[in-house]
Write a protein that holds these residues in place. Structure first.
Motif, PDB file in Angstrom:
ATOM      1  N   ALA A 169       0.939  -1.225  -0.133  1.00  0.00           N
ATOM      2  CA  ALA A 169       0.119  -0.019  -0.085  1.00  0.00           C
ATOM      3  C   ALA A 169       0.807   1.106   0.132  1.00  0.00           C
ATOM      4  CB  ALA A 169      -0.916  -0.094   1.343  1.00  0.00           C
ATOM      5  N   GLY A 170       2.161   1.229   0.641  1.00  0.00           N
ATOM      6  CA  GLY A 170       2.909   2.236   0.696  1.00  0.00           C
ATOM      7  C   GLY A 170       3.593   2.409  -0.862  1.00  0.00           C
ATOM      8  N   HIS A 171       3.760   1.415  -1.372  1.00  0.00           N
ATOM      9  CA  HIS A 171       4.386   1.315  -2.873  1.00  0.00           C
ATOM     10  C   HIS A 171       3.297   2.223  -3.708  1.00  0.00           C
ATOM     11  CE1 HIS A 171       6.542  -0.718  -6.261  1.00  0.00           C
ATOM     12  NE2 HIS A 171       6.669   0.511  -6.637  1.00  0.00           N
ATOM     13  N   MET A 172       1.984   1.785  -3.519  1.00  0.00           N
ATOM     14  CA  MET A 172       0.911   2.452  -4.114  1.00  0.00           C
ATOM     15  C   MET A 172       0.653   3.847  -3.952  1.00  0.00           C
ATOM     16  SD  MET A 172      -0.606  -0.005  -6.111  1.00  0.00           S
ATOM     17  CE  MET A 172      -2.372  -0.156  -6.391  1.00  0.00           C
ATOM     18  N   LEU A 173       0.923   4.213  -2.531  1.00  0.00           N
ATOM     19  CA  LEU A 173       0.869   5.583  -2.287  1.00  0.00           C
ATOM     20  C   LEU A 173       1.791   6.336  -3.271  1.00  0.00           C
ATOM     21  CD1 LEU A 173      -0.234   7.947  -0.300  1.00  0.00           C
ATOM     22  CD2 LEU A 173       1.587   7.186   1.175  1.00  0.00           C
ATOM     23  N   THR A 174       3.120   5.899  -3.317  1.00  0.00           N
ATOM     24  CA  THR A 174       4.098   6.532  -3.974  1.00  0.00           C
ATOM     25  C   THR A 174       3.598   6.673  -5.485  1.00  0.00           C
ATOM     26  OG1 THR A 174       5.285   4.595  -4.624  1.00  0.00           O
ATOM     27  CG2 THR A 174       6.092   5.891  -2.475  1.00  0.00           C
ATOM     28  N   ASP A 175       3.067   5.546  -6.081  1.00  0.00           N
ATOM     29  CA  ASP A 175       2.404   5.762  -7.176  1.00  0.00           C
ATOM     30  C   ASP A 175       1.510   6.371  -7.569  1.00  0.00           C
ATOM     31  OD1 ASP A 175       4.051   3.428  -8.038  1.00  0.00           O
ATOM     32  OD2 ASP A 175       2.860   2.114  -8.253  1.00  0.00           O
ATOM     33  N   ALA A 176       0.473   6.718  -6.615  1.00  0.00           N
ATOM     34  CA  ALA A 176      -0.685   7.761  -6.705  1.00  0.00           C
ATOM     35  C   ALA A 176       0.113   9.009  -6.522  1.00  0.00           C
ATOM     36  CB  ALA A 176      -1.489   7.443  -5.598  1.00  0.00           C
ATOM     37  N   ALA A 177       0.914   9.360  -5.849  1.00  0.00           N
ATOM     38  CA  ALA A 177       1.644  10.666  -5.800  1.00  0.00           C
ATOM     39  C   ALA A 177       2.454  10.880  -7.293  1.00  0.00           C
ATOM     40  CB  ALA A 177       2.944  10.764  -4.642  1.00  0.00           C
ATOM     41  N   ALA A 178       3.082   9.979  -7.666  1.00  0.00           N
ATOM     42  CA  ALA A 178       3.612  10.209  -8.996  1.00  0.00           C
ATOM     43  C   ALA A 178       2.601  10.483 -10.124  1.00  0.00           C
ATOM     44  CB  ALA A 178       4.468   8.986  -9.283  1.00  0.00           C
ATOM     45  N   LEU A 179       1.505   9.944 -10.097  1.00  0.00           N
ATOM     46  CA  LEU A 179       0.562  10.130 -11.015  1.00  0.00           C
ATOM     47  C   LEU A 179      -0.233  11.650 -10.853  1.00  0.00           C
ATOM     48  CD1 LEU A 179      -1.233   6.754 -11.049  1.00  0.00           C
ATOM     49  CD2 LEU A 179      -0.054   7.654 -12.952  1.00  0.00           C
ATOM     50  N   LEU A 180      -0.191  12.007  -9.431  1.00  0.00           N
ATOM     51  CA  LEU A 180      -0.813  13.052  -9.226  1.00  0.00           C
ATOM     52  C   LEU A 180       0.051  14.230  -9.852  1.00  0.00           C
ATOM     53  CD1 LEU A 180      -3.237  14.638  -7.957  1.00  0.00           C
ATOM     54  CD2 LEU A 180      -1.758  14.696  -5.826  1.00  0.00           C
ATOM     55  N   MET A 181       1.614  14.208  -9.385  1.00  0.00           N
ATOM     56  CA  MET A 181       2.487  15.186  -9.906  1.00  0.00           C
ATOM     57  C   MET A 181       2.324  15.068 -11.523  1.00  0.00           C
ATOM     58  SD  MET A 181       6.627  15.146  -9.292  1.00  0.00           S
ATOM     59  CE  MET A 181       6.590  13.636  -8.183  1.00  0.00           C
ATOM     60  N   ALA A 182       2.424  14.021 -12.104  1.00  0.00           N
ATOM     61  CA  ALA A 182       2.146  14.054 -13.628  1.00  0.00           C
ATOM     62  C   ALA A 182       1.110  14.769 -14.122  1.00  0.00           C
ATOM     63  CB  ALA A 182       2.372  12.486 -14.208  1.00  0.00           C
ATOM     64  N   LEU A 183       0.038  14.447 -13.398  1.00  0.00           N
ATOM     65  CA  LEU A 183      -1.222  15.215 -13.857  1.00  0.00           C
ATOM     66  C   LEU A 183      -1.007  16.896 -13.588  1.00  0.00           C
ATOM     67  CD1 LEU A 183      -4.020  14.248 -14.574  1.00  0.00           C
ATOM     68  CD2 LEU A 183      -4.617  14.124 -12.292  1.00  0.00           C
ATOM     69  N   VAL A 184      -0.650  17.350 -12.608  1.00  0.00           N
ATOM     70  CA  VAL A 184      -0.397  18.636 -12.374  1.00  0.00           C
ATOM     71  C   VAL A 184       0.588  19.252 -13.310  1.00  0.00           C
ATOM     72  CG1 VAL A 184       0.728  20.319 -10.820  1.00  0.00           C
ATOM     73  CG2 VAL A 184      -0.813  18.408 -10.030  1.00  0.00           C
ATOM     74  N   ALA A 185       1.610  18.400 -13.595  1.00  0.00           N
ATOM     75  CA  ALA A 185       2.611  19.058 -14.778  1.00  0.00           C
ATOM     76  C   ALA A 185       2.095  19.162 -16.023  1.00  0.00           C
ATOM     77  CB  ALA A 185       3.677  17.861 -14.873  1.00  0.00           C
ATOM     78  N   VAL A 186       1.081  18.145 -16.297  1.00  0.00           N
ATOM     79  CA  VAL A 186       0.561  18.275 -17.559  1.00  0.00           C
ATOM     80  C   VAL A 186      -0.406  19.544 -17.729  1.00  0.00           C
ATOM     81  CG1 VAL A 186      -1.282  17.183 -19.308  1.00  0.00           C
ATOM     82  CG2 VAL A 186       0.576  15.780 -18.267  1.00  0.00           C
ATOM     83  N   GLN A 187      -1.212  19.747 -16.668  1.00  0.00           N
ATOM     84  CA  GLN A 187      -2.094  21.105 -16.731  1.00  0.00           C
ATOM     85  C   GLN A 187      -1.013  22.130 -16.793  1.00  0.00           C
ATOM     86  OE1 GLN A 187      -5.532  21.107 -16.714  1.00  0.00           O
ATOM     87  NE2 GLN A 187      -5.025  18.801 -16.743  1.00  0.00           N
ATOM     88  N   PHE A 188       0.101  22.227 -16.047  1.00  0.00           N
ATOM     89  CA  PHE A 188       0.772  23.585 -16.056  1.00  0.00           C
ATOM     90  C   PHE A 188       1.433  23.618 -17.496  1.00  0.00           C
ATOM     91  CE2 PHE A 188       0.965  24.042 -11.554  1.00  0.00           C
ATOM     92  CZ  PHE A 188       1.116  24.985 -11.372  1.00  0.00           C
TER      93      PHE A 188
END
Length: 309
Positions: A47-66
């Motif tokens: 679940a901790g590994h999945m948390l880092t994945d979720a954070a990575a995807l969120l960061m990627a999402l923010v980057a695409v918007q910017f």
């Protein structure tokens, strides 16, 4: 030079990243609940590994918007480079996660712990299905060319391979009760993910350092341009770099004084766009051998050029 930007690939990247983020975040919550109910440390760790994945995807999402924000006088390329920065951070995070997994595996070899095989199997199969769905969303379509989306896909691929490893380990544990298979497979999966993560890290660092993209041979570009256009005598002071997957180029060309300056310049631009897919180029045309501060590092021998890595 006027440029048109299509938002369709960006929109599709956003949709895919959002879908993958929702799947990953929901499954992470499910793993935390499953881990707490079964008392399984392995599931909580995953679940901790999945948390880092979720954070990575969120960061990627923010980057695409910017990255879709328009250019300004202060940021003349807009925010396109932010996607590269996000890919770099993601790749770096992935390398750190792999080191932690390997360290934990070594600890488990030294101090074996009981593993609930059946519970592990159920969650691992569910995790595999969730990761396949996320990976399909990220790997389907134009995102394969986007460094940022590929970085997010690598995170999900790491989890996907982790789920396969967990299923194999669960089968071995259920049938034989041999628990060391769990850390052994986690190390093997980590090695596979590390190879991809290292490649992505090198690619994003090269882009951040404004190195020439791997797809463009700068020496060949200079030679080809001189051969293709008879008026071009010498190509030098060539600089090629990437801004958000878009190649950008500046170069000097020593030419035979043309009858039509603009027509020759248009031919050079057409050559660069047709043969090297470089739509954004700044070309300085010269009638004499290059001299002065701007040309100190470049050679003036015909057919030779200068470039930086």
């Amino acid at each position: 030079m006027a440029h048109t930007h299509s938002h369709e690939p960006g929109d599709s990247n956003t949709r895919r990243l959002l879908a993958a983020f929702i799947i990953t975040a929901l499954f992470m919550v499910a793993e935390v609940i499953g881990g707490l109910l079964s008392g399984s440390l392995a599931l909580l760790a995953d679940a901790g590994h999945m948390l880092t994945d979720a954070a990575a995807l969120l960061m990627a999402l923010v980057a695409v918007q910017f990255s879709r924000r328009p250019a300004s006088t202060r940021r003349t390329f807009g925010w396109l480079r932010l996607t590269t920065l996000a890919a770099f951070v993601n790749a770096l995070a992935l390398v750190v996660i792999i080191v932690i997994i390997v360290w934990e595996a070594i600890e488990r070899f030294r101090h074996p712990q009981p593993v609930a095989g059946v519970g592990m199997m159920i969650i691992a199969v569910a995790g595999l299905l969730a990761n396949i769905a996320s990976f399909w969303f990220l790997h389907h379509g134009s995102g394969e060319k986007n460094l940022n989306v590929r970085a997010a896909a690598l995170h999900v691929m790491g989890d996907l391979l982790g789920s396969v490893g967990a299923i194999v380990a669960a089968v071995v544990i259920i049938t034989t009760g041999w628990t060391p298979i769990d850390p052994i497979l986690s190390v093997l999966v980590s090695c596979l993910v590390l190879k991809s993560a290292w490649g992505l890290l090198k690619e994003s660092v090269n882009e951040l350092l404004e190195g020439a993209p791997d797809a463009i041979d700068v020496a060949a570009l200079a030679r080809d341009l001189a051969r293709a256009i008879p008026e071009v005598r010498n190509v030098h002071h060539v600089h090629v770099w990437l801004v958000g997957e878009k190649p950008v180029l500046t170069l000097h060309v020593q030419v035979i004084p043309p009858h039509d300056h603009d027509a020759l310049l248009a031919r050079i631009h057409a050559f660069l766009e047709h043969h090297y897919s470089i739509a954004h180029a700044t070309v300085q045309m010269e009638y004499q051998a290059c001299c002065g501060p701007a040309c100190e590092l470049s050679t003036t021998t015909p057919g030779h050029h200068h470039h930086h890595h």
